[in-house]
Scaffold this active site. Structure first.
Site, mmCIF file in Angstrom:
data_model
loop_
_atom_site.group_PDB
_atom_site.id
_atom_site.type_symbol
_atom_site.label_atom_id
_atom_site.label_comp_id
_atom_site.label_asym_id
_atom_site.label_seq_id
_atom_site.Cartn_x
_atom_site.Cartn_y
_atom_site.Cartn_z
ATOM 1 N N HIS A 86 -22.831 10.030 -41.784
ATOM 2 C CA HIS A 86 -23.471 9.677 -40.509
ATOM 3 C C HIS A 86 -23.989 8.247 -40.523
ATOM 4 O O HIS A 86 -24.110 7.609 -39.493
ATOM 5 C CB HIS A 86 -24.649 10.604 -40.221
ATOM 6 C CG HIS A 86 -24.284 12.036 -40.156
ATOM 7 N ND1 HIS A 86 -23.463 12.548 -39.183
ATOM 8 C CD2 HIS A 86 -24.628 13.078 -40.943
ATOM 9 C CE1 HIS A 86 -23.321 13.838 -39.372
ATOM 10 N NE2 HIS A 86 -24.014 14.182 -40.440
ATOM 11 N N HIS A 135 -32.001 3.218 -43.444
ATOM 12 C CA HIS A 135 -30.684 3.651 -42.960
ATOM 13 C C HIS A 135 -30.438 2.989 -41.603
ATOM 14 O O HIS A 135 -31.304 2.276 -41.089
ATOM 15 C CB HIS A 135 -30.641 5.183 -42.842
ATOM 16 C CG HIS A 135 -31.659 5.715 -41.872
ATOM 17 N ND1 HIS A 135 -32.938 6.037 -42.257
ATOM 18 C CD2 HIS A 135 -31.605 5.935 -40.538
ATOM 19 C CE1 HIS A 135 -33.620 6.438 -41.195
ATOM 20 N NE2 HIS A 135 -32.840 6.391 -40.130
ATOM 21 N N HIS A 137 -28.593 3.151 -37.467
ATOM 22 C CA HIS A 137 -28.048 3.915 -36.342
ATOM 23 C C HIS A 137 -27.119 3.008 -35.544
ATOM 24 O O HIS A 137 -27.398 1.827 -35.350
ATOM 25 C CB HIS A 137 -29.162 4.398 -35.409
ATOM 26 C CG HIS A 137 -30.058 5.406 -36.028
ATOM 27 N ND1 HIS A 137 -29.923 6.757 -35.836
ATOM 28 C CD2 HIS A 137 -31.103 5.253 -36.881
ATOM 29 C CE1 HIS A 137 -30.856 7.403 -36.528
ATOM 30 N NE2 HIS A 137 -31.591 6.517 -37.176
ATOM 31 N N HIS A 154 -33.705 1.563 -39.685
ATOM 32 C CA HIS A 154 -34.990 2.246 -39.813
ATOM 33 C C HIS A 154 -35.426 2.231 -41.273
ATOM 34 O O HIS A 154 -34.694 2.727 -42.134
ATOM 35 C CB HIS A 154 -34.893 3.701 -39.346
ATOM 36 C CG HIS A 154 -34.736 3.834 -37.858
ATOM 37 N ND1 HIS A 154 -34.242 4.971 -37.263
ATOM 38 C CD2 HIS A 154 -35.031 2.964 -36.857
ATOM 39 C CE1 HIS A 154 -34.238 4.788 -35.936
ATOM 40 N NE2 HIS A 154 -34.714 3.581 -35.681
HETATM 41 ZN ZN LIG Z 1 -33.336 6.721 -38.166
#
Ligand SMILES: [Zn+2]
Length: 322
Positions: A86, A135, A137, A154
């Protein structure tokens, strides 16, 4: 932002089920639209991400936070980059040194991590937050003055119970969001970001180590002015009471690196099955299909793992001006 148990590690992406190593999987979570039905806290009224309007719009500047959070990180020795399917994630070791301080209002014995925005009591000092991992997004989750960015990083921290008793043994998450804007000028990309994306393994479940020290501070913009508000995890269980900080100045990412990132976390089509072989044979007439990986899977789409923006419901936004 991450959810899940134990240092909040599971990233919930567009593909809710899948990444099985056989067969075709096309069960989507539609960026969180189905979560409220499955997770009670995702129906809360202090959810994240949100639209962050331009400061000063309609003559209403964001009020100052009164006391500012401060973010400073040391170099990370031989960091490991994980591709979890992801996102790419870098876990920070327990002995990792940092200086991240969060201001607190009122009596620290009973104060919550969001007191700076939720309380009118005087500032009584600050507490330390310990970084756990960072990580990304794609695209950004927060929308800043109407703009979505290519990526949002983040950095997840926890305030531990010895700093703030209300945080107990699990700790309270505090997250810093940094936007990554697309540039066609590679020279504007942080060399440290380039090292991370270039080291990122292309296959889900793989990890790679960057040799030497990685300067985490170099992933932050030079201007660290941020907006802060009370929100939630952006993935199930959507836990609220989280103090968000979103920096207003993006760092840069090049098209080349963004493409590498999106391919690495892209959706998979796994075979063999008769229908997959037939469909890919048709597709091969029009474009060169990505190679089959060691698990018998092909990337068929760029990866996305963002939640849709949630109603602000009158929550105060405050500015930490640097
Ligand atoms: Zn996040």
């Amino acid at each position: 932002m991450l959810a899940g148990s134990d240092a909040c590690i599971q990233v919930y992406g567009t593909v809710q089920e899948g990444h099985e190593k056989s067969g075709v999987h096309f069960t989507y979570s539609y960026n969180g639209l189905n979560w409220p039905g499955e997770f009670e806290q995702c129906r809360g009224n202090k959810q994240s991400p949100i639209l962050l309007p331009a400061s000063g719009a309609a003559g209403k500047a964001w009020p100052a936070a009164g006391a500012k959070s401060s973010f400073s990180y040391s170099s990370l020795s031989n960091p490991t980059i994980l591709n979890n399917g992801h996102t790419l994630m870098v876990a920070l070791p327990a002995d990792y040194k940092s200086a991240v301080t969060i201001p607190i209002r009122g009596d620290k014995k009973t104060a919550t991590p969001t007191s700076i925005v939720s309380s009118s009591a005087p500032v009584s000092g600050s507490v330390e937050a310990t970084p756990a991992q960072f990580h990304f997004h794609s695209h950004s989750e927060h929308v800043l003055a109407g703009a979505e960015y290519a990526l949002e990083m983040h950095i997840v921290h926890f305030i531990k119970g010895d700093q703030l008793p209300a945080c107990g043994t699990k700790g309270c998450p505090v997250v810093l969001g940094v936007m990554l804007a697309l540039t066609n000028d590679e020279s504007k990309v942080s060399p440290e970001l380039r090292r991370i994306i270039e080291a990122m393994p292309l296959n889900e479940g793989d990890s790679a180590t960057i040799k030497g020290d990685l300067n985490v501070n170099a992933l932050l913009p030079a201007n660290r002015t941020y907006v802060t508000y009370e929100g939630s995890l952006t993935a199930p269980p959507c836990t609220e009471g989280l103090l968000w900080h979103v920096m207003l100045t993006p760092i840069k990412i090049s098209e080349r690196l963004l493409t590498r990132y999106l391919e690495a976390v892209g959706d998979l089509l796994c075979g063999p099955s008769e229908s997959v072989v037939t469909e890919l044979a048709k597709a091969d007439k029009y474009f060169k299909a990505p190679p089959v990986d060691k698990n018998g899977c092909r990337k068929i789409a760029n990866g996305h793992n963002w939640r849709m923006t949630q109603p602000i419901n009158g929550r105060p936004l405050q500015l930490g001006m640097f």
